[in-house]
Write an enzyme that holds these catalytic residues in place. Structure first.
Site, PDB file in Angstrom:
ATOM      1  N   ASP A 401       0.818  -1.212   0.000  1.00  0.00           N
ATOM      2  CA  ASP A 401       0.000   0.000   0.000  1.00  0.00           C
ATOM      3  C   ASP A 401       0.861   1.274   0.000  1.00  0.00           C
ATOM      4  O   ASP A 401       1.994   1.257   0.468  1.00  0.00           O
ATOM      5  CB  ASP A 401      -0.872  -0.029   1.267  1.00  0.00           C
ATOM      6  CG  ASP A 401      -2.153   0.741   1.093  1.00  0.00           C
ATOM      7  OD1 ASP A 401      -2.323   1.381   0.052  1.00  0.00           O
ATOM      8  OD2 ASP A 401      -3.002   0.678   2.003  1.00  0.00           O
ATOM      9  N   ASP A 476      -6.504  -6.611  -1.751  1.00  0.00           N
ATOM     10  CA  ASP A 476      -6.795  -6.593  -0.318  1.00  0.00           C
ATOM     11  C   ASP A 476      -8.227  -6.090  -0.062  1.00  0.00           C
ATOM     12  O   ASP A 476      -8.549  -4.940  -0.354  1.00  0.00           O
ATOM     13  CB  ASP A 476      -5.761  -5.669   0.345  1.00  0.00           C
ATOM     14  CG  ASP A 476      -5.812  -5.722   1.849  1.00  0.00           C
ATOM     15  OD1 ASP A 476      -6.694  -6.407   2.401  1.00  0.00           O
ATOM     16  OD2 ASP A 476      -4.965  -5.063   2.479  1.00  0.00           O
ATOM     17  N   ASP A 542      -3.201  -9.803  10.006  1.00  0.00           N
ATOM     18  CA  ASP A 542      -1.804  -9.425   9.792  1.00  0.00           C
ATOM     19  C   ASP A 542      -0.868 -10.040  10.832  1.00  0.00           C
ATOM     20  O   ASP A 542      -1.138  -9.995  12.030  1.00  0.00           O
ATOM     21  CB  ASP A 542      -1.661  -7.896   9.858  1.00  0.00           C
ATOM     22  CG  ASP A 542      -2.348  -7.231   8.677  1.00  0.00           C
ATOM     23  OD1 ASP A 542      -3.098  -7.916   7.953  1.00  0.00           O
ATOM     24  OD2 ASP A 542      -2.128  -6.020   8.493  1.00  0.00           O
TER      25      ASP A 542
HETATM   26  C1  GLA Z   1      -3.834  -4.951   5.303  1.00  0.00           C
HETATM   27  C2  GLA Z   1      -3.040  -6.165   4.840  1.00  0.00           C
HETATM   28  C3  GLA Z   1      -1.563  -5.889   5.033  1.00  0.00           C
HETATM   29  C4  GLA Z   1      -1.159  -4.648   4.261  1.00  0.00           C
HETATM   30  C5  GLA Z   1      -2.020  -3.468   4.687  1.00  0.00           C
HETATM   31  C6  GLA Z   1      -1.785  -2.263   3.786  1.00  0.00           C
HETATM   32  O1  GLA Z   1      -3.713  -4.762   6.670  1.00  0.00           O
HETATM   33  O2  GLA Z   1      -3.431  -7.303   5.521  1.00  0.00           O
HETATM   34  O3  GLA Z   1      -0.789  -7.000   4.613  1.00  0.00           O
HETATM   35  O4  GLA Z   1      -1.283  -4.895   2.891  1.00  0.00           O
HETATM   36  O5  GLA Z   1      -3.401  -3.791   4.612  1.00  0.00           O
HETATM   37  O6  GLA Z   1      -2.587  -1.168   4.124  1.00  0.00           O
END
Ligand code: GLA
Length: 725
Positions: A401, A476, A542
């Site tokens: 991102d 995502d 995450d």
């Molecule tokens: C989510 C995804 C992460 C990352 C962030 C970016 O939390 O799970 O791996 O890509 O977004 O904003």
């Protein structure tokens, strides 16, 4: 009437009374937010009843992506007045994402912070909530109301792991044991909020032999606000284990600190092939493949058997071009340097399937977070080549991102922001070196980091990505929660829809784009990921660089998922948290201990997981290089059978995981989840899972070892072996 009401309450609360406390399995639940719901007198009889051991999505509540409340009714028995302290423990378990909790109308705890919250409190969805409350707040032997206000930033939400427990606090609720490496010393700091005493033991162990080098045991008196400090010198390949047992509590505090130690022997100076043995490309798509040979540079490369249209750069060892004709092309790679020459057999598969082995590469998120820039990507890419990680098959350079411009162009196309001045040039440079470009977007109108998503621009974005030379898209869910209306439709098809849409456009592009789903495992994505033509799907939220997070994902979340992985489509337990991480410009060393890092990489190797490095490669230390560039460990991850490991055995904090390999062998990880070393008779451990062998290959040390011996497996560490059957 009153009696009947009480009976009903008892029935719905479904709690069981045990000697030390009460377990509550259900609570009243309501979506929304209202301060009156804290009050014990509030009438919640119209609220629905939810289980506390399953998230609310699993119980039919969808799209509650803001506040919701639970009200737990519980009779607290006066037996809990007894004990070393008079306090009572509300053990709520983890709550997804954030909570604020009241007992009988008095606020007793808060964990995490919701967006815009001025009161910042540490913690997230995985943090166990253990609130110690003053006994004067309790209504003994009567009904008490625990009101929990939950904020959920993205599905799933709420209580999810286990019943709530009301009992007595333990040592860990009052005392902490900090342990860190300070220069050449291990320094332990013990604190307690209550006056107590016990025994503190420090043990120094030589890591490789497991031999105890030093031990000290002290009687300790603890008083509030007076930290007790002690240190022990630690030089060389040693670890220090610290344990504190208390005279008044049953639980103990333990921790371990190690110096990093390198097990992987250096690569020979002669060329050695370390890459995958197969590579899939669709007919007519560009071939981008770098021959992964370690050894002294410069090196010259040659390839036999190349199909028409595919060419080799003999100095860089990079294959390019394309092949129209479907088929399996057996190739022989040869690399030569001034120390010698080595050949390796390889198959180029031109056909419908790509990602025949799990992707290996880098992603910007775990290190740089939203501060990623083209310069930082280039620095890691250059280091991938110069430090030699490309010689081990790492090839994807994935921008996560925060590459997106604030607004779309007037024609609706997306462009990069000022931190990424030229995406196409970046892609070209990567490709000319046999590396690949990855990018990130969302099916929603915004990403998790608040940037532009692809909603209603899927086709344009797929074209733009292809024009930049993108080879990997992480897609995502995040902002898609705004679009998704589960009250109308929360079928599996509804979860698949946005992913199918983008896939259709990706497949129209004149290049292969690895399709990486990121929606944290919702709606059992592993059951349908392959049907939307995904090459991998995130199975979890995450990852973080903490034992609880990494081991929770690696040991628990992945447990049942092995049947779903295979060539072309992989479970993705998230990116690696070794080396320097920080999710921002503030980088720090991974908080995982060296042994936890060996466990992390061994598990990801066994589980055929995406191997995406999450640290800046230009800042990588030798220990991290040793973790990521062990060709025998990586060969298991890249094995052409593509069989994800399953758990064969779990007992006394030890777990054995194994997977079958294409050469008829078996990779086996023996993991120690305990807080102290466990001597393990290897032959016995293997026999537990039906494997008989006199000698096995120790994959980390790259040497054959006898099974008729006892090996010390460090706390949170692993013995990772391969058996030839
Ligand atoms: C989510 C995804 C992460 C990352 C962030 C970016 O939390 O799970 O791996 O890509 O977004 O904003």
């Amino acid at each position: 009437m009153k009696r009947l009401l009480v009976t009903l309450l008892w029935a719905f609360a479904a709690f069981t009374l045990a000697a030390q406390g009460v377990s509550v399995e259900k609570a009243r639940f309501h979506v929304g937010d209202n301060a009156a719901w804290q009050q014990p007198g509030f009438d919640d009889s119209s609220w629905q009843i939810l289980d506390l051991d399953r998230d609310w999505n699993q119980q039919g509540i969808q799209n509650a992506n803001a506040f919701a409340w639970y009200r737990i009714h519980v009779v607290i028995p006066s037996e809990l007045k007894k004990g070393f302290t008079k306090d009572v423990l509300l053990d709520l378990g983890p709550i997804d994402d954030w909570d604020e909790t009241w007992l009988n109308g008095v606020r007793v705890g808060k964990t995490g912070s919701y967006p815009g919250d001025s009161e910042k409190v540490e913690g997230n969805w995985e943090t166990p909530r253990r609130y110690v409350v003053d006994p004067s707040l309790v209504r003994w032997d009567q009904e008490n109301i625990i009101a929990v206000r939950v904020y959920n930033g993205g599905d799933p939400g709420g209580f999810y792991e286990r019943p709530v427990w009301i009992g007595k606090p333990g040592l860990t609720d009052y005392a902490t044991l900090g342990l860190a490496r300070k220069g050449n010393k291990a320094e332990a700091v013990l604190t307690s909020r209550v006056k107590t005493g016990g025994t503190l033991t420090l043990t120094k162990v030589e890591i490789l032999s497991g031999e105890q080098l030093e031990r000290s045991s002290k009687k300790v008196k603890l008083t509030p606000d007076k930290p007790y400090k002690v240190s022990m010198p630690m030089e060389g390949q040693v670890r220090v284990e610290v344990a504190y047992t208390d005279n008044n509590f049953d639980d103990l505090l333990a921790s371990v600190v190690s110096n990093p130690y390198i097990l992987t022997p250096p690569a020979p100076a002669t060329p050695r092939y370390n890459g995958p043995l197969v590579f899939g490309v669709r007919p007519g798509s560009p071939v981008i493949f770098r021959l992964a040979f370690s050894g002294d540079k410069p090196m010259k490369f040659a390839v036999e058997g190349l199909p028409e249209g595919v060419v080799l750069d003999p100095d860089k060892g990079v294959l390019s071009g394309s092949c129209q004709e479907e088929g399996d092309y057996p190739l022989v790679f040869t690399a030569t340097n001034d120390k010698g020459s080595t050949s390796a057999r390889f198959t180029l598969k031109v056909g419908p399937q790509i990602a025949l082995t799990p992707p290996m590469g880098w992603n910007s998120w775990n290190c740089w977070g939203l501060s990623v820039s083209q310069e930082k990507v280039m620095a890691s890419a250059a280091a991938l080549i110069n430090r030699g990680l490309a010689d081990y098959g790492y090839s994807y350079m994935n921008i996560d991102d925060a590459w997106e411009a604030a607004e779309r162009n007037p024609d609706g196309t997306i462009s990069s922001n000022e931190k990424f001045p030229d995406m196409k040039a970046l892609g070209d440079w990567l490709h000319s070196n046999g590396l690949k470009l990855g990018i990130y977007s969302s099916p929603g109108d915004h990403t998790c980091g608040g940037h532009l998503g692809s909603l209603d621009h899927e086709e344009q974005d797929a074209r733009t990505f292809a024009s930049w030379g993108v080879d990997y898209l992480k897609y995502d869910w995040c902002g898609y929660s705004k679009v998704f209306n589960p009250s109308k439709d929360h079928s599996t098809a509804a979860y698949m829809r946005p992913y199918m849409k983008m896939q259709q456009y990706l497949r129209e592009q004149p290049r292969d784009i690895f399709y990486s789903l990121c929606q944290y495992g919702m709606a059992n994505v592993w059951e349908w990921g392959a049907f939307v033509d995904a090459n991998s799907w995130r199975t979890t939220g995450d990852i973080r660089d903490e034992w609880g997070s990494m081991s929770g994902i690696g040991f628990s979340n992945q447990l049942e998922l092995y049947p779903y992985a295979g060539p072309g489509h992989w479970n993705d337990p998230d990116m690696l948290v070794v080396g320097k991480v920080g999710w921002s410009d503030n980088l720090r060393d991974s908080r995982l201990t060296p042994d936890e890092q060996y466990t992390h990489i061994s598990l990801w190797s066994l589980q055929a997981a995406n191997m995406l490095i999450g640290c800046p490669i230009d800042q990588m230390d030798d220990f991290t290089f040793n973790l990521l560039c062990n060709n025998e460990v990586n060969a298991v991850n890249q094995d052409v059978l593509g069989q994800q490991a399953h758990r064969d055995d779990a007992e006394d904090g030890m777990q054995i995981w194994s997977r079958d390999l294409a050469d008829g062998g078996k990779a086996i990880g023996i993991f120690n989840l305990n807080e102290s070393s466990v001597p393990t008779y290897l032959k016995g451990a293997l026999e537990r899972i039906g494997v008989k062998a006199d000698t096995v290959r120790d994959l980390w040390r790259q040497k054959d070892i006898p099974t008729e011996a006892t090996y010390n497996i460090p706390p949170h560490g692993v013995l990772y072996v391969k058996v030839k059957l």
